[in-house]
Design a protein around this motif. Structure first.
Motif, PDB file in Angstrom:
ATOM      1  N   LEU A  61      -0.815  -2.568   4.820  1.00 16.40           N
ATOM      2  CA  LEU A  61       0.369  -2.790   5.635  1.00 16.40           C
ATOM      3  C   LEU A  61       0.680  -1.581   6.501  1.00 16.40           C
ATOM      4  CD1 LEU A  61       2.640  -4.455   2.960  1.00 16.40           C
ATOM      5  CD2 LEU A  61       1.450  -5.569   4.812  1.00 16.40           C
ATOM      6  N   PRO A  62       1.317  -1.801   7.687  1.00 15.23           N
ATOM      7  CA  PRO A  62       1.640  -0.686   8.582  1.00 15.23           C
ATOM      8  C   PRO A  62       2.465   0.407   7.916  1.00 15.23           C
ATOM      9  CG  PRO A  62       2.008  -2.763   9.706  1.00 15.23           C
ATOM     10  CD  PRO A  62       1.682  -3.073   8.275  1.00 15.23           C
ATOM     11  N   CYS A  63       3.455   0.061   7.111  1.00 15.49           N
ATOM     12  CA  CYS A  63       4.297   1.074   6.468  1.00 15.49           C
ATOM     13  C   CYS A  63       3.466   1.982   5.575  1.00 15.49           C
ATOM     14  CB  CYS A  63       5.392   0.412   5.629  1.00 15.49           C
ATOM     15  SG  CYS A  63       6.657  -0.399   6.599  1.00 15.49           S
ATOM     16  N   ILE A  64       2.573   1.401   4.801  1.00 13.02           N
ATOM     17  CA  ILE A  64       1.753   2.183   3.883  1.00 13.02           C
ATOM     18  C   ILE A  64       0.797   3.076   4.674  1.00 13.02           C
ATOM     19  CG2 ILE A  64       0.045   2.077   2.028  1.00 13.02           C
ATOM     20  CD1 ILE A  64       1.336  -0.608   1.220  1.00 13.02           C
ATOM     21  N   GLU A  65       0.176   2.520   5.699  1.00  9.52           N
ATOM     22  CA  GLU A  65      -0.738   3.306   6.521  1.00  9.52           C
ATOM     23  C   GLU A  65      -0.009   4.464   7.186  1.00  9.52           C
ATOM     24  OE1 GLU A  65      -2.391   0.480   9.213  1.00  9.52           O
ATOM     25  OE2 GLU A  65      -3.676  -0.425   7.697  1.00  9.52           O
ATOM     26  N   GLN A  66       1.169   4.172   7.737  1.00  6.26           N
ATOM     27  CA  GLN A  66       1.938   5.221   8.403  1.00  6.26           C
ATOM     28  C   GLN A  66       2.362   6.301   7.409  1.00  6.26           C
ATOM     29  OE1 GLN A  66       2.300   5.559  11.612  1.00  6.26           O
ATOM     30  NE2 GLN A  66       1.439   3.592  12.194  1.00  6.26           N
ATOM     31  N   ALA A  67       2.768   5.895   6.221  1.00 10.67           N
ATOM     32  CA  ALA A  67       3.185   6.868   5.208  1.00 10.67           C
ATOM     33  C   ALA A  67       2.010   7.748   4.792  1.00 10.67           C
ATOM     34  CB  ALA A  67       3.770   6.148   3.996  1.00 10.67           C
ATOM     35  N   ASP A  68       0.833   7.150   4.624  1.00 11.85           N
ATOM     36  CA  ASP A  68      -0.349   7.929   4.267  1.00 11.85           C
ATOM     37  C   ASP A  68      -0.678   8.954   5.350  1.00 11.85           C
ATOM     38  OD1 ASP A  68      -0.667   6.656   1.827  1.00 11.85           O
ATOM     39  OD2 ASP A  68      -2.132   5.199   2.593  1.00 11.85           O
ATOM     40  N   ILE A  69      -0.588   8.548   6.601  1.00  8.73           N
ATOM     41  CA  ILE A  69      -0.838   9.471   7.715  1.00  8.73           C
ATOM     42  C   ILE A  69       0.203  10.593   7.703  1.00  8.73           C
ATOM     43  CG2 ILE A  69      -0.812   9.701  10.235  1.00  8.73           C
ATOM     44  CD1 ILE A  69      -1.962   6.797  10.310  1.00  8.73           C
ATOM     45  N   TYR A  70       1.454  10.214   7.495  1.00 10.38           N
ATOM     46  CA  TYR A  70       2.540  11.189   7.477  1.00 10.38           C
ATOM     47  C   TYR A  70       2.298  12.245   6.402  1.00 10.38           C
ATOM     48  CZ  TYR A  70       7.291  13.040   6.911  1.00 10.38           C
ATOM     49  OH  TYR A  70       8.382  13.861   6.812  1.00 10.38           O
ATOM     50  N   PHE A  71       1.997  11.795   5.181  1.00 13.00           N
ATOM     51  CA  PHE A  71       1.790  12.751   4.091  1.00 13.00           C
ATOM     52  C   PHE A  71       0.517  13.578   4.282  1.00 13.00           C
ATOM     53  CE2 PHE A  71       4.618   9.928   1.474  1.00 13.00           C
ATOM     54  CZ  PHE A  71       5.643  10.864   1.375  1.00 13.00           C
ATOM     55  N   LYS A  72      -0.477  13.012   4.921  1.00 13.98           N
ATOM     56  CA  LYS A  72      -1.723  13.732   5.147  1.00 13.98           C
ATOM     57  C   LYS A  72      -1.493  14.935   6.056  1.00 13.98           C
ATOM     58  CE  LYS A  72      -6.410  13.083   6.920  1.00 13.98           C
ATOM     59  NZ  LYS A  72      -7.343  12.130   7.512  1.00 13.98           N
ATOM     60  N   TYR A  73      -0.652  14.767   7.073  1.00 16.03           N
ATOM     61  CA  TYR A  73      -0.478  15.816   8.064  1.00 16.03           C
ATOM     62  C   TYR A  73       0.810  16.626   7.898  1.00 16.03           C
ATOM     63  CZ  TYR A  73      -4.405  13.620  10.346  1.00 16.03           C
ATOM     64  OH  TYR A  73      -5.645  13.110  10.617  1.00 16.03           O
ATOM     65  N   LYS A 120       2.824   0.243  -2.233  1.00 12.64           N
ATOM     66  CA  LYS A 120       1.436  -0.019  -2.635  1.00 12.64           C
ATOM     67  C   LYS A 120       1.385  -1.029  -3.781  1.00 12.64           C
ATOM     68  CE  LYS A 120      -0.663   4.202  -0.926  1.00 12.64           C
ATOM     69  NZ  LYS A 120      -1.444   5.398  -1.231  1.00 12.64           N
ATOM     70  N   ALA A 121       2.313  -0.924  -4.719  1.00 10.29           N
ATOM     71  CA  ALA A 121       2.360  -1.878  -5.834  1.00 10.29           C
ATOM     72  C   ALA A 121       2.652  -3.285  -5.322  1.00 10.29           C
ATOM     73  CB  ALA A 121       3.405  -1.447  -6.856  1.00 10.29           C
ATOM     74  N   GLU A 122       3.616  -3.399  -4.414  1.00 10.23           N
ATOM     75  CA  GLU A 122       3.947  -4.704  -3.846  1.00 10.23           C
ATOM     76  C   GLU A 122       2.772  -5.263  -3.058  1.00 10.23           C
ATOM     77  OE1 GLU A 122       7.318  -6.885  -1.055  1.00 10.23           O
ATOM     78  OE2 GLU A 122       7.239  -4.707  -1.111  1.00 10.23           O
ATOM     79  N   TYR A 123       2.113  -4.398  -2.303  1.00 12.35           N
ATOM     80  CA  TYR A 123       0.957  -4.819  -1.518  1.00 12.35           C
ATOM     81  C   TYR A 123      -0.146  -5.347  -2.435  1.00 12.35           C
ATOM     82  CZ  TYR A 123      -2.919  -4.645   1.783  1.00 12.35           C
ATOM     83  OH  TYR A 123      -3.982  -4.976   2.570  1.00 12.35           O
ATOM     84  N   ALA A 124      -0.413  -4.629  -3.535  1.00 13.39           N
ATOM     85  CA  ALA A 124      -1.441  -5.062  -4.488  1.00 13.39           C
ATOM     86  C   ALA A 124      -1.060  -6.397  -5.121  1.00 13.39           C
ATOM     87  CB  ALA A 124      -1.634  -3.999  -5.564  1.00 13.39           C
ATOM     88  N   LYS A 125       0.217  -6.551  -5.474  1.00 17.84           N
ATOM     89  CA  LYS A 125       0.694  -7.798  -6.078  1.00 17.84           C
ATOM     90  C   LYS A 125       0.541  -8.962  -5.099  1.00 17.84           C
ATOM     91  CE  LYS A 125       4.904 -10.031  -7.592  1.00 17.84           C
ATOM     92  NZ  LYS A 125       6.311 -10.040  -7.290  1.00 17.84           N
ATOM     93  N   LEU A 126       0.940  -8.746  -3.853  1.00 13.93           N
ATOM     94  CA  LEU A 126       0.842  -9.806  -2.848  1.00 13.93           C
ATOM     95  C   LEU A 126      -0.607 -10.149  -2.536  1.00 13.93           C
ATOM     96  CD1 LEU A 126       3.725  -8.719  -0.436  1.00 13.93           C
ATOM     97  CD2 LEU A 126       3.714 -10.669  -2.003  1.00 13.93           C
ATOM     98  N   THR A 127      -1.465  -9.152  -2.528  1.00 12.38           N
ATOM     99  CA  THR A 127      -2.884  -9.397  -2.280  1.00 12.38           C
ATOM    100  C   THR A 127      -3.476 -10.240  -3.407  1.00 12.38           C
ATOM    101  OG1 THR A 127      -3.095  -7.326  -1.059  1.00 12.38           O
ATOM    102  CG2 THR A 127      -5.124  -8.287  -1.909  1.00 12.38           C
ATOM    103  N   ALA A 128      -3.135  -9.897  -4.639  1.00  7.45           N
ATOM    104  CA  ALA A 128      -3.621 -10.675  -5.792  1.00  7.45           C
ATOM    105  C   ALA A 128      -3.092 -12.108  -5.735  1.00  7.45           C
ATOM    106  CB  ALA A 128      -3.200 -10.005  -7.096  1.00  7.45           C
ATOM    107  N   GLU A 129      -1.830 -12.260  -5.366  1.00  2.60           N
ATOM    108  CA  GLU A 129      -1.235 -13.595  -5.259  1.00  2.60           C
ATOM    109  C   GLU A 129      -1.918 -14.405  -4.165  1.00  2.60           C
ATOM    110  OE1 GLU A 129       3.081 -15.546  -4.163  1.00  2.60           O
ATOM    111  OE2 GLU A 129       3.041 -13.567  -5.080  1.00  2.60           O
TER     112      GLU A 129
END
Length: 106
Positions: free
Chosen positions: A2-14, A51-60
Motif C-alpha cells: 500500500l502507498p502508506c506503507i511504502e511511503q513510511a518505509d521510504i521516510y524511515f530509510k532516509y 503492515k499487519a492489516e495489509y497482510a491480513k487483507l492480502t490473506a483474505e
C-alpha cells in the motif's frame, strides 16, 4: 504494498541521513509530505499496524480468490450438466415425434 506503507518505509530509510542525493531528497520530501497529510497531526506512524492489516487483507483476498475459483468450477460443471440434460430431453422429443405420427396413421 500500500502507498502508506511504502511511503513510511521510504521516510524511515532516509530520516536523519545527511547528506541526501537529489533522488533521495525527492523521495524523502514526497514521503514526508504524503505522511504529513495522512497523519493529521499525529507524531507516531502506525507502520506495524498498517503492515499487519495489509497482510491480513492480502490473506483474505487470497482466500476469497480460491473460493471464487472453486465456485467458478462448480458453475462450469453445473452448466455442463444442464446442457447434457437438455440434449437428452431434445433427443427424447425427437424419438417420440415419429411414434406419434405412426400412432395417428393407425
Amino acid at each position: 504494498m500500500l502507498p502508506c506503507i511504502e511511503q513510511a518505509d521510504i521516510y524511515f530509510k532516509y530520516k536523519g541521513k545527511k547528506p541526501l542525493t537529489g533522488a533521495e531528497q525527492i523521495l524523502f520530501t514526497a514521503a514526508h509530505d504524503y505522511l504529513k497529510g495522512v497523519m493529521n497531526g499525529k507524531t507516531a506512524l502506525p507502520v506495524k499496524a498498517w503492515k499487519a492489516e495489509y497482510a491480513k487483507l492480502t490473506a483474505e483476498r487470497e482466500t476469497l480468490n480460491r473460493r471464487y475459483l472453486a465456485l467458478k468450477e462448480e458453475v462450469k460443471e453445473a452448466e455442463q450438466i444442464r446442457k447434457s440434460v437438455y440434449s437428452i430431453l431434445r433427443q427424447e422429443q425427437r424419438e417420440q415425434q415419429p411414434r406419434r405420427a405412426q400412432d395417428m396413421e393407425r
